[in-house]
Design a protein around this motif. Structure first.
Motif, PDB file in Angstrom:
ATOM      1  N   TYR A 128       0.844  -1.190   0.000  1.00  0.00           N
ATOM      2  CA  TYR A 128       0.000   0.000   0.000  1.00  0.00           C
ATOM      3  C   TYR A 128       0.883   1.246   0.000  1.00  0.00           C
ATOM      4  CZ  TYR A 128      -3.305   3.478   1.684  1.00  0.00           C
ATOM      5  OH  TYR A 128      -4.057   4.607   1.811  1.00  0.00           O
ATOM      6  N   LEU A 129       1.890   1.262   0.897  1.00  0.00           N
ATOM      7  CA  LEU A 129       2.781   2.418   1.002  1.00  0.00           C
ATOM      8  C   LEU A 129       3.663   2.551  -0.239  1.00  0.00           C
ATOM      9  CD1 LEU A 129       3.702   2.048   4.752  1.00  0.00           C
ATOM     10  CD2 LEU A 129       2.288   3.821   3.708  1.00  0.00           C
ATOM     11  N   LYS A 130       4.126   1.398  -0.774  1.00  0.00           N
ATOM     12  CA  LYS A 130       4.974   1.461  -1.963  1.00  0.00           C
ATOM     13  C   LYS A 130       4.202   2.049  -3.139  1.00  0.00           C
ATOM     14  CE  LYS A 130       7.628  -2.499  -0.563  1.00  0.00           C
ATOM     15  NZ  LYS A 130       7.667  -3.962  -0.698  1.00  0.00           N
ATOM     16  N   THR A 131       2.894   1.725  -3.219  1.00  0.00           N
ATOM     17  CA  THR A 131       2.080   2.284  -4.303  1.00  0.00           C
ATOM     18  C   THR A 131       1.969   3.801  -4.165  1.00  0.00           C
ATOM     19  OG1 THR A 131       0.829   0.251  -4.230  1.00  0.00           O
ATOM     20  CG2 THR A 131      -0.087   2.028  -5.533  1.00  0.00           C
ATOM     21  N   LEU A 132       1.827   4.271  -2.910  1.00  0.00           N
ATOM     22  CA  LEU A 132       1.774   5.721  -2.698  1.00  0.00           C
ATOM     23  C   LEU A 132       3.086   6.373  -3.125  1.00  0.00           C
ATOM     24  CD1 LEU A 132      -0.019   6.217   0.719  1.00  0.00           C
ATOM     25  CD2 LEU A 132      -0.946   6.273  -1.579  1.00  0.00           C
ATOM     26  N   MET A 133       4.178   5.621  -2.981  1.00  0.00           N
ATOM     27  CA  MET A 133       5.498   6.122  -3.372  1.00  0.00           C
ATOM     28  C   MET A 133       5.643   6.193  -4.886  1.00  0.00           C
ATOM     29  SD  MET A 133       8.686   4.326  -1.620  1.00  0.00           S
ATOM     30  CE  MET A 133       8.362   3.861   0.032  1.00  0.00           C
ATOM     31  N   ILE A 134       5.329   5.050  -5.540  1.00  0.00           N
ATOM     32  CA  ILE A 134       5.604   4.930  -6.976  1.00  0.00           C
ATOM     33  C   ILE A 134       4.497   5.567  -7.815  1.00  0.00           C
ATOM     34  CG2 ILE A 134       6.043   3.260  -8.824  1.00  0.00           C
ATOM     35  CD1 ILE A 134       7.070   1.348  -6.712  1.00  0.00           C
ATOM     36  N   ARG A 135       3.257   5.482  -7.333  1.00  0.00           N
ATOM     37  CA  ARG A 135       2.100   6.123  -7.967  1.00  0.00           C
ATOM     38  C   ARG A 135       1.854   5.649  -9.390  1.00  0.00           C
ATOM     39  NH1 ARG A 135       3.073  12.397  -5.996  1.00  0.00           N
ATOM     40  NH2 ARG A 135       3.944  11.865  -3.974  1.00  0.00           N
ATOM     41  N   ASP A 136       2.107   4.355  -9.649  1.00  0.00           N
ATOM     42  CA  ASP A 136       1.856   3.844 -10.990  1.00  0.00           C
ATOM     43  C   ASP A 136       1.548   2.357 -10.901  1.00  0.00           C
ATOM     44  OD1 ASP A 136       2.341   4.516 -14.071  1.00  0.00           O
ATOM     45  OD2 ASP A 136       3.103   2.499 -13.651  1.00  0.00           O
ATOM     46  N   TRP A 137       0.387   1.972 -11.461  1.00  0.00           N
ATOM     47  CA  TRP A 137      -0.085   0.600 -11.341  1.00  0.00           C
ATOM     48  C   TRP A 137       0.882  -0.382 -11.995  1.00  0.00           C
ATOM     49  CZ3 TRP A 137      -1.888  -3.670 -13.989  1.00  0.00           C
ATOM     50  CH2 TRP A 137      -2.673  -4.541 -13.241  1.00  0.00           C
ATOM     51  N   TRP A 138       1.317  -0.046 -13.217  1.00  0.00           N
ATOM     52  CA  TRP A 138       2.161  -0.981 -13.959  1.00  0.00           C
ATOM     53  C   TRP A 138       3.507  -1.209 -13.289  1.00  0.00           C
ATOM     54  CZ3 TRP A 138       1.696  -4.696 -17.185  1.00  0.00           C
ATOM     55  CH2 TRP A 138       0.561  -4.767 -17.996  1.00  0.00           C
ATOM     56  N   MET A 139       4.130  -0.096 -12.860  1.00  0.00           N
ATOM     57  CA  MET A 139       5.443  -0.262 -12.235  1.00  0.00           C
ATOM     58  C   MET A 139       5.337  -1.093 -10.971  1.00  0.00           C
ATOM     59  SD  MET A 139       7.621   3.167 -12.682  1.00  0.00           S
ATOM     60  CE  MET A 139       8.958   2.935 -11.543  1.00  0.00           C
ATOM     61  N   CYS A 140       4.297  -0.850 -10.175  1.00  0.00           N
ATOM     62  CA  CYS A 140       4.120  -1.639  -8.954  1.00  0.00           C
ATOM     63  C   CYS A 140       3.974  -3.116  -9.288  1.00  0.00           C
ATOM     64  CB  CYS A 140       2.879  -1.169  -8.203  1.00  0.00           C
ATOM     65  SG  CYS A 140       3.110   0.395  -7.394  1.00  0.00           S
ATOM     66  N   MET A 141       3.135  -3.442 -10.270  1.00  0.00           N
ATOM     67  CA  MET A 141       2.910  -4.847 -10.609  1.00  0.00           C
ATOM     68  C   MET A 141       4.205  -5.501 -11.097  1.00  0.00           C
ATOM     69  SD  MET A 141       0.065  -5.713  -9.645  1.00  0.00           S
ATOM     70  CE  MET A 141      -0.135  -7.374 -10.277  1.00  0.00           C
TER      71      MET A 141
END
Lengths: 404, 404
Positions: A128-141
């Motif tokens: 959850y926190l990493k997504t707030l950091m990166i702010r991009d669905w594809w990069m997170c996946m």
């Protein structure tokens, strides 16, 4: 005599320790009040200056550890917590991977319940926190899936990377990480739609409004939506690859550092390190994005981004120095093949997207123009005009210029 | 066994030392590239960032020393230089003060030649640089004279403060310091008259011009003439008093710190500390001046000024902790009397200048206005008009308002 010596040594160490703690506190006081501000200003710039100073202290601590002998470095952890500096017990991982165990009649799903420990909410919350950091669905996946591949590849080095297939893909990637990323993206869209109008606490008339304002102090001052667009230019593509690489390296460091410094996984220092990384990582990511997106305004890469890069590199160097044996255990052959294949695919795509495609596009355009000219010339010839030769020569010149 | 123990201790210490040196170097690398810029930009902002970082490291070192026991702290200096950590030999100071010694027939002026050692150019050069820092003739002279008074007052604590009267006043104040201040003021007037037009090295056509430009890189980018104006307001007066106080305290620290940490006066660390103070003191003085002169633009006191204040305070605390006995040797009675007299004079002047003078000025103005009104009323009365009573009441109201 030895006891006396030990006591006097303890005595000296107490004062040394006290001196170092006092120095760190003075440094934090100086930094929190005077350090350079970063991109974030909520809840207060001093909060982010504090984390900047903590990252300087942590980096210096890592450098110090790096320059000790392996023996001394591990024993040094005793000064932080006397329970540390002891070899970790060997653990048994992997084991039974049956989802429905016929042998166990009271609870055939016991293998699944066994895996549902404290790491499940940790994974969810972390992503959850990493997504707030990166702010991009594809990069997170991509990072989430890549990390599972890394776990597969390195389970011969660190035994706690070995998990059941359904633990890897269903519980980690889909349930924990996927849900964390989904919730993160929902929060992001709320943050990007929210209105950012700030007024002073004393200008708000109602008591409820004041309370709301205080809570909102902990939300960002304004919102920048990250649009990484990795395929738009070579620079951005390399930057995104670099970010993913450093991110994965930092994640691996978490496990390897625990291993080489004999830290039990549930030790509070491990958790502190993650809290630290969430705070400084967010700042660093924003600084990288700013630098990439608007290099005219942000002429230098931010200080926190440099520090996070330095910390990740230093952690990796510590792992290399403290346990070169584990780190150089060679990969199984089929895993090497997979990685080589993956690297070749990425390089091919890079070459095609940023070099070959441009050339083919240019070639196509030239051919198109040629055909147009031919068509015009045919028209001219059918009109029986003498200018066609000149026209042809001109278009030839143009083509040559374009080729240059 | 003891030898083995010692060797293993030496071994651990070597790695500890190496780790600390590496940490400091990494910190300097980070700071020189990323720290907040100060007011100076020549020869390069990185130069001033370097000194900022050095002052952070020095302050942390002082804090560490402060938190050691007296014994450990003195022995700690051995890690920097193995010759340190040894009690200083007692020295004989003062002695024969005859300018013309009849007893010595070969060279009756030998007392004077004895005093002409390396400290004479050091005094001159030191005051030259201090003048460039303070940029005011009066403040320099006051500090220079005050320091000689301090030497008189404290010669019962530190024997190397005791000098002959002509050494104090003629050689120190008039010749060394005075000449240094004079040369400093000449340099200052040259710097303030110089034209500040900078052009790139590549735009200068001649070779000689290029060389000149490179030399001028080491002169300031632009010049701010300090006009302290201590008598113009209470704020400025207190600031100037504060600067003089901190300056004198830093000068005294030089001598007391040498004394309590067993540093021989000719040790290179003593010289390094002075080089350090010249660099950071100049920045701090400029920051203080900016803050005092234009508090609307410079809302906060600069970082270097805070650090210099912290360093001076920490040095003083070290002196207090390491040798409270010497520091509390009571002053002789006549010296106490002189200081009390001086303090009373300064306080009286402050009270008169910023409180009483204002009241008397206001009183005088009120009396002047009263008389004017009286004159007007007399005129009105001689005109035989009835409005005079109203006029009188109005002026009375005005006076009352002014008194409030």
């Amino acid at each position: 005599f030895i006891r006396m010596m030990k006591q006097s040594k303890q005595f000296v160490l107490f004062f040394t320790f006290r001196g170092i703690v006092a120095s760190i506190l003075v440094f934090l006081c100086f930094g929190v009040t005077q350090a350079k501000d970063g991109p974030f200003s909520r809840p207060h710039p001093a909060y982010w200056r504090f984390w900047l100073c903590v990252s300087v202290v942590y980096e210096l601590f890592l450098i110090f550890i790096l320059f000790q002998t392996v023996q001394d470095g591990r024993q040094f952890m005793k000064y932080i917590d006397p329970h540390l500096g002891v070899p970790l017990p060997e653990r048994d991982y992997g084991g039974n991977c049956l989802i429905y165990d016929h042998g166990n009649e009271t609870d055939p799903f016991h293998n699944i319940w066994d895996k549902l420990d404290g790491f499940v909410p940790a994974h969810f919350f972390g992503w959850y926190l990493k997504t707030l950091m990166i702010r991009d669905w594809w990069m997170c996946m991509i990072i989430s899936v890549m990390f599972e591949f890394l776990e597969y590849s390195l389970e011969h080095q660190l035994p706690n990377f070995s998990e059941c297939w359904w633990d890897h893909w269903i519980m980690d990637v889909i349930l924990c990480n996927g849900l964390g990323i989904y919730c993160g993206m929902k929060t992001l869209s709320w943050l990007s739609l929210k209105t950012y109008k700030w007024q002073g606490l004393w200008n708000i008339p109602t008591y409820k409004g004041k309370m709301k304002r205080i809570v909102f102090q902990f939300t960002p001052y304004s919102w920048v939506k990250f649009e990484w667009k990795p395929a738009s230019s070579l620079r951005r593509w390399l930057a995104v690859c670099g970010i993913i690489f450093v991110f994965l390296l930092a994640e691996l460091n978490t496990f390897y550092l625990k291993f080489v410094l004999w830290m039990p996984p549930e030790h509070y220092l491990v958790l502190l390190r993650l809290v630290f990384f969430v705070n400084v990582g967010g700042v660093a990511m924003r600084e990288i994005y700013d630098f990439m997106d608007d290099p005219k305004f942000h002429k230098k890469l931010g200080q926190q981004a440099w520090l996070v890069a330095a910390i990740t590199a230093t952690e990796f160097l510590i792992v290399v120095k403290y346990d070169p044996y584990t780190l150089t255990l060679s990969l199984p052959f089929y895993i090497t093949q997979c990685w080589i294949l993956g690297i070749i695919l990425v390089l091919t795509w890079t070459a095609w997207r940023f070099f070959i495609r441009d050339i083919t596009l240019r070639y196509k355009e030239i051919r198109r123009q040629k055909q147009e000219h031919k068509y015009e010339r045919d028209k001219c010839l059918s009109n029986g005009d003498g200018h066609s030769a000149i026209l042809d020569e001109q278009s030839g010149n143009k083509l040559r210029e374009r080729k240059l």
